[in-house]
Design an enzyme around this catalytic site. Structure first.
Site, PDB file in Angstrom:
ATOM      1  CB  THR A  97       6.338   0.423 -10.918  1.00 58.90           C
ATOM      2  OG1 THR A  97       4.938   0.532 -11.386  1.00 58.90           O
ATOM      3  CG2 THR A  97       7.381   1.035 -11.211  1.00 58.90           C
ATOM      4  CE  LYS A 172       2.579   3.777 -12.226  1.00 61.72           C
ATOM      5  NZ  LYS A 172       3.187   2.276 -11.412  1.00 61.72           N
ATOM      6  CE  LYS A 240       8.957   0.684  -6.439  1.00 68.81           C
ATOM      7  NZ  LYS A 240       8.549  -0.172  -7.137  1.00 68.81           N
TER       8      LYS A 240
END
Length: 290
Positions: A97, A172, A240
């Protein structure tokens, strides 16, 4: 059966690479900590390599599953990077990701070298990786995706192409945005039930069968009520990911007020020493003074 390189053997990559091997593919692995790669070979067979370039040499497909933008650039580019070892026509499938920006940058470099590139972030957590039941959301050129899809099938329950390069990462981000709100809502519901003197388990048994039901509720409520947060996707990684979501929202003019708020709640959890706790630890923040 294909010749595959897998770069990155963390909690997700380790079992994913194992599923590739179990499916009969020839697999070479690379991990920044070499001992982890050696342990994987001892458990699954295959071979390990000292550098991403060495692992990628001769591979038809190179899978990456590392930490962040900088990690991905490091394993793909440079003299010892995967791109340097890949032959024309090979396809790199990135399961990390990361930002859509780094995805597009690396896809452009790959195209210049005659390589395919599929951004393919994953959802399903550690359990999904171990059970080969991941959801894989992909972006990239149709031909590269069509070639990679059967390989990805070794560890996925659904794999879809959502559009051109970067579409997988955008999808995502949608996933993480939705999860952030869901986990906070579930945490507040369980906290409210407990403060009201209710049995949280019984409450969930009923409401999970109605409109409030979700994967998070079904799979996380028991450990949340037990104050156990040592499994699944870590808070540090979620922050993150949410940072990527919020930065991208600024770029495209999207408004994410709830996501921004939950990101700060996760910051509180980090300050409590919970950076490695599971993301369901948002409940811990609400009950810390009890």
């Amino acid at each position: 059966m294909a010749d595959v390189a897998f770069l990155g053997l963390g909690v997700m990559g380790y079992p994913m690479a194992g599923h590739l091997r179990a499916a009969g593919h020839s697999v070479r692995v690379y991990n920044r900590t070499a001992a982890k790669a050696e342990a994987w070979v001892e458990e699954h067979g295959g071979t390990s390599a000292a550098t991403p370039r060495e692992a990628a040499k001769g591979a038809e497909f190179v899978m990456t599953c590392v930490g962040n933008d900088d990690d991905l650039r490091a394993v793909c580019t440079g003299a010892d990077g995967a791109f340097a070892g890949m032959e024309e026509g090979a396809v790199l499938v990135d399961h990390t990701t990361v930002s859509a920006m780094v995805t597009r940058d690396l896809a452009a470099i790959a195209a210049e070298r005659g390589l395919g590139f599929v951004d393919a972030p994953i959802s399903g957590g550690q359990a999904g990786a171990e059970n080969g039941q991941l959801s894989v959301m992909c972006g990239g050129e149709e031909g590269a995706f069509a070639r990679a899809e059967p390989i990805i099938g070794a560890y996925s329950k659904i794999c879809r192409r959502l559009g051109e390069t970067g579409a997988g990462q955008i999808t995502k981000m949608c996933n993480q945005i939705a999860i952030a709100g869901l986990v906070q809502g579930l945490s507040e519901a369980l906290h409210f039930a407990q403060k009201s003197g209710m049995d949280g388990e019984k409450v969930v048994e009923v409401i999970s069968q109605g409109a409030a039901g979700s994967w998070q509720m079904v799979n996380r409520h028991k450990t949340m009520l037990a104050d156990e947060y040592d499994h699944g996707f870590a808070v540090d990684w979620m922050r993150k990911d949410l940072g990527i979501c919020l930065d991208t929202a600024d770029e495209i003019g999207a408004s994410l007020p709830v996501t921004a708020l939950v990101d700060q709640f996760y910051k509180d959890v980090q300050r409590m020493g919970g950076g490695r706790w599971d993301t369901s630890s948002l409940l811990k923040r609400l009950t810390r003074d009890q």
